[in-house]
Design an enzyme around this catalytic site. Sequence first.
Site, mmCIF file in Angstrom:
data_model
loop_
_atom_site.group_PDB
_atom_site.id
_atom_site.type_symbol
_atom_site.label_atom_id
_atom_site.label_comp_id
_atom_site.label_asym_id
_atom_site.label_seq_id
_atom_site.Cartn_x
_atom_site.Cartn_y
_atom_site.Cartn_z
ATOM 1 C CB CYS A 122 96.091 27.467 -0.421
ATOM 2 S SG CYS A 122 94.549 26.514 -0.427
ATOM 3 C CG HIS A 165 98.974 24.525 -1.114
ATOM 4 N ND1 HIS A 165 98.509 24.206 0.145
ATOM 5 C CD2 HIS A 165 97.881 24.532 -1.934
ATOM 6 C CE1 HIS A 165 97.202 24.030 0.089
ATOM 7 N NE2 HIS A 165 96.800 24.223 -1.149
ATOM 8 C CG ASN A 195 94.393 21.571 0.144
ATOM 9 O OD1 ASN A 195 94.779 22.363 0.989
ATOM 10 N ND2 ASN A 195 94.010 21.958 -1.066
#
Length: 328
Positions: free
Chosen positions: A116, A255, A285
């Site tokens: 990520c 994030h 996500n």
Amino acid sequence: MAKLGKAVISGAGAYVPSTIMTNQDLEKLMDTSHEWIATRTGIHERRVIDETENTSDLAYKASLLALEDARLEPKDIDFIIVATETPDHMFPPVATKLQTLLGCRTIGAYDVHSTCVGFISALQIAEQFTKIGKAKHVLIVGADALSKIVDYTDRSTAILFADGAGAFVISQGNDTDGEGIIDSAIHSDGQFYEDLYVSGGSSRARDNSDYNVPKIKMNGNKIFKLAVNAMSGSVKDLIKKNNLEYNDIDWLIPHQANQRIIDAVARNVEFPTEKVINNIKYYGNNSAATIPLAFTKARAEGKIQRGDRIVLTAFGGGLIWGSLLFQY
């Protein structure tokens, strides 16, 4: 020694698949409820690819929008970097497929494998290319199709992950441009390697089927604590290192992993909620795509303006985390 140039964001674009998977859809697949998911994650829906799409398709569509925004043609791009954990194939890189889909020259192109934090990693690399004059324009993309490696019998992970792509064009700046990328830092700690990983599709493949079918595995409670502490510390360190105060920062883009993580990071760094970019409710996500997607959507809503000073921060399996500061 020659003076280093600037690395500026000259264009941005994002793309998400048209198929929406709601929490109500997940209720049909597992023992869960919309209320349970929304309370624990802040997610109401997420986008997922269909059988006609691959990660390279997501990357291509986001890249076209970024190039249009930068008022550039594919022939103007000198290098391509794609951050992804879900390539079309184990090899070759998605970036090489993207190069030919766009019709670019036979320029360099490769993927970064940094979970990520991949988009921040790609930004760091692109900054070096442009600052030292190695490239005038670098296309960087965060693209993931995590729905393809989600175990839809595992409630702890299936509710989180989604698909999408976001792209920036990083260009050489001049004295009339804004500050561009100011500073960044990325860290890792491999002792937490197995708290968030994909079980299959690798050199660990064995007769045991668990090693042959890629599926996301996560120790949720541990990852939550690690993510909050790592991102919070990274943001604090970056702001302190650059002799800034929090009121010098216009936006924080974390994030988009989990709403509770986003809220906890904002509290830890004492950053006002209204200055935190957040779209996890509608997109979930999507790993390396969350930051450029959040940036592009916030800009389209009129929140982010030229001249704004922005901090990006991310966390992912590995354990990897980091932050980047730039003036748009």
